[in-house]
Design a protein around this motif. Structure first.
Motif, short mmCIF file in Angstrom:
data_model
loop_
_atom_site.label_atom_id
_atom_site.label_comp_id
_atom_site.label_asym_id
_atom_site.label_seq_id
_atom_site.Cartn_x
_atom_site.Cartn_y
_atom_site.Cartn_z
N ILE A 1 15.85 37.75 39.75
CA ILE A 1 16.55 37.36 40.98
C ILE A 1 18.03 37.16 40.67
CG2 ILE A 1 16.68 35.69 42.87
CD1 ILE A 1 13.79 34.94 42.28
N PRO A 2 18.88 38.09 41.05
CA PRO A 2 20.31 37.91 40.82
C PRO A 2 20.84 36.61 41.45
CG PRO A 2 19.85 40.16 41.52
CD PRO A 2 18.58 39.39 41.70
N HIS A 3 21.74 35.96 40.74
CA HIS A 3 22.43 34.75 41.21
C HIS A 3 21.52 33.53 41.29
CE1 HIS A 3 25.69 37.47 42.18
NE2 HIS A 3 24.94 38.12 43.06
N LEU A 4 20.33 33.59 40.67
CA LEU A 4 19.41 32.45 40.72
C LEU A 4 20.05 31.19 40.12
CD1 LEU A 4 16.61 31.11 41.11
CD2 LEU A 4 15.94 32.12 38.92
N ALA A 5 20.47 31.27 38.88
CA ALA A 5 21.04 30.11 38.21
C ALA A 5 22.33 29.67 38.89
CB ALA A 5 21.30 30.42 36.73
N GLU A 6 23.14 30.63 39.30
CA GLU A 6 24.41 30.31 39.97
C GLU A 6 24.16 29.54 41.27
OE1 GLU A 6 27.85 32.81 42.39
OE2 GLU A 6 26.55 33.85 40.97
N VAL B 1 22.21 27.47 52.31
CA VAL B 1 21.98 28.00 50.97
C VAL B 1 20.66 27.45 50.42
CG1 VAL B 1 22.83 28.05 48.59
CG2 VAL B 1 24.42 28.36 50.49
N LEU B 2 20.42 26.14 50.61
CA LEU B 2 19.16 25.55 50.13
C LEU B 2 17.97 26.21 50.79
CD1 LEU B 2 17.54 23.48 48.54
CD2 LEU B 2 17.89 21.85 50.42
N ALA B 3 18.06 26.52 52.08
CA ALA B 3 16.95 27.17 52.78
C ALA B 3 16.68 28.55 52.19
CB ALA B 3 17.25 27.27 54.27
N CYS B 4 17.74 29.31 51.91
CA CYS B 4 17.57 30.63 51.27
C CYS B 4 16.92 30.48 49.90
CB CYS B 4 18.92 31.32 51.12
SG CYS B 4 19.71 31.83 52.65
N PHE B 5 17.37 29.51 49.15
CA PHE B 5 16.87 29.25 47.79
C PHE B 5 15.39 28.89 47.83
CE2 PHE B 5 16.24 26.11 44.34
CZ PHE B 5 16.71 26.82 43.23
N LYS B 6 15.03 27.94 48.69
CA LYS B 6 13.65 27.47 48.76
C LYS B 6 12.72 28.56 49.28
CE LYS B 6 10.82 23.98 51.13
NZ LYS B 6 10.84 22.75 51.96
N ALA C 1 11.49 41.86 47.77
CA ALA C 1 12.71 42.39 48.38
C ALA C 1 13.31 41.37 49.36
CB ALA C 1 12.42 43.71 49.09
N THR C 2 12.45 40.67 50.08
CA THR C 2 12.93 39.63 51.00
C THR C 2 13.58 38.50 50.22
OG1 THR C 2 11.15 40.19 52.53
CG2 THR C 2 12.27 38.09 52.88
N THR C 3 13.00 38.13 49.08
CA THR C 3 13.60 37.10 48.23
C THR C 3 15.00 37.51 47.80
OG1 THR C 3 11.50 36.22 47.41
CG2 THR C 3 13.41 35.95 45.98
N LEU C 4 15.15 38.76 47.36
CA LEU C 4 16.46 39.24 46.94
C LEU C 4 17.46 39.19 48.10
CD1 LEU C 4 15.56 42.30 44.66
CD2 LEU C 4 15.81 39.88 44.06
#
Length: 339
Positions: free
Chosen positions: A185-190, A287-292, A319-322
């Motif tokens: 998942i790109p940008h996960l840690a960021e 952003v938190l909603a996208c992350f969760k 793909a939806t997660t990305l």
């Protein structure tokens, strides 16, 4: 009774009728029992008795571990909302002492936009635009409900602090599934670091729906009004602004089903006008909603890799997660900036 030739065999209608008599509800034969289709694993059946229509909601025959507790919570929150302006299914009566837990509610006179638009909505762009604003208005109304009406319902203390560690731990747990290569998942840690760095210092607890998106809304047949917010399985006491973030994270970007919806910034502005909550950090909640949600959906991808779910569905949800993490980057970059 007309229930013998349809798939409602998990319900003992004789026992249900006796229970309804004890609640003082209209008597007579139960008729017209038909399943109500939806995206939930719980059973919903519509029927009539004494000239009155009802929807019954109960766990499936082979209940999940928490099915009964989830329905207890749903019934409890719907009982509180019954006396508020929040558009929600109107609870009639509930049986929560014994299992299986079930409750009766009034049918909602409305439609779900994910299944298509009736008239006048299909032909009137002003109505479609207003539908989006009404989604924000209904959520603002929920945010005004006093959480003191639901003592012990959730754990608001430390709610925001728990979010990122909780969902990183969930993501880490997928590693136990054979065949799952780990989160690509790109940008996960960021994103996780950004969330921890920008977390709001305080919030005002309130009643949360927990899964507030367009497909969980039913709209009135004659206009843009929200007739009911449905599917209360994830309800809790927490930060209601996460519900608004969830709406923004899942907001239809291509508007295939409902063309002409407001832009995300318009939703925020409309909610702000109706709420006393501080929305200065709404980007963080989006952003938190996208992350969760992205991490939740990645779980299905992991199970698919392990042969526990269809691979095509797993790939689609990955793909939806990305896409959600890409949307988080947009929110972090100021997507919701508005005049």
């Amino acid at each position: 009774m007309t229930s013998t030739h349809i798939d409602v065999g998990v319900i003992d209608f004789g026992a249900l009728g006796a229970w309804m008599d004890a609640q003082g509800l209209p008597g007579g034969d139960i008729s017209g029992a038909v399943p109500v289709l939806g995206g939930t694993q719980n059973v919903m059946v519509r029927f009539e008795r004494g000239g009155t229509p009802y929807i019954l909601r109960r766990p499936p025959l082979h209940a999940r571990q928490k099915s009964n507790e989830v329905l207890r919570r749903e019934a409890r929150v719907l009982a509180v909302l019954r006396d508020t302006p929040v558009p929600a299914p109107r609870l009639v009566a509930a049986q929560t002492a014994d299992e299986p837990v079930f409750y009766l509610m009034e049918p909602v006179d409305g439609f779900n936009p994910s299944t298509g638009l009736p008239e006048p909505h299909a032909a009137d762009p002003a109505i479609r635009h207003r539908m989006g604003l009404e989604a924000a208005a209904a959520l603002a109304e929920l945010g005004r409900v006093d959480p003191a009406a639901l003592p012990g319902f959730g754990r608001p203390d430390g709610f925001l602090e728990r979010q990122v560690p909780r969902w990183l731990k969930e993501l880490d747990s997928y590693g136990r599934l054979d065949g799952y290569p780990g989160p690509d998942i790109p940008h996960l840690a960021e994103t996780a670091e950004w969330l921890e760095r920008h977390r709001p210092a305080t919030f005002t607890p309130g009643v949360m729906h927990g899964d507030y998106h367009f497909a969980n809304l039913m709209f009135a047949h004659d206009g843009p009004r929200v007739a009911a917010i449905v599917d209360w399985e994830m309800c809790t006491i927490g930060d209601p602004l996460l519900d608004l973030g969830w709406l923004l994270a899942t907001w239809p970007s291509n508007n295939d089903h409902v063309p002409g919806l407001p832009q995300p910034g318009e939703l925020v502005a409309y909610y702000t006008a109706l709420s006393e909550r501080d929305l200065s950090a709404i980007d963080w909640y989006a952003v938190l909603a996208c992350f969760k949600l992205g991490i939740v959906l990645e779980g299905s991808h992991a199970r698919a890799c392990a042969g526990q779910a269809p691979r095509d569905i797993g790939d689609l949800l990955h793909a939806t997660t990305l896409a959600l993490f890409a949307r988080a980057q947009e929110f972090m970059g100021g997507l919701l900036d508005r005049p």
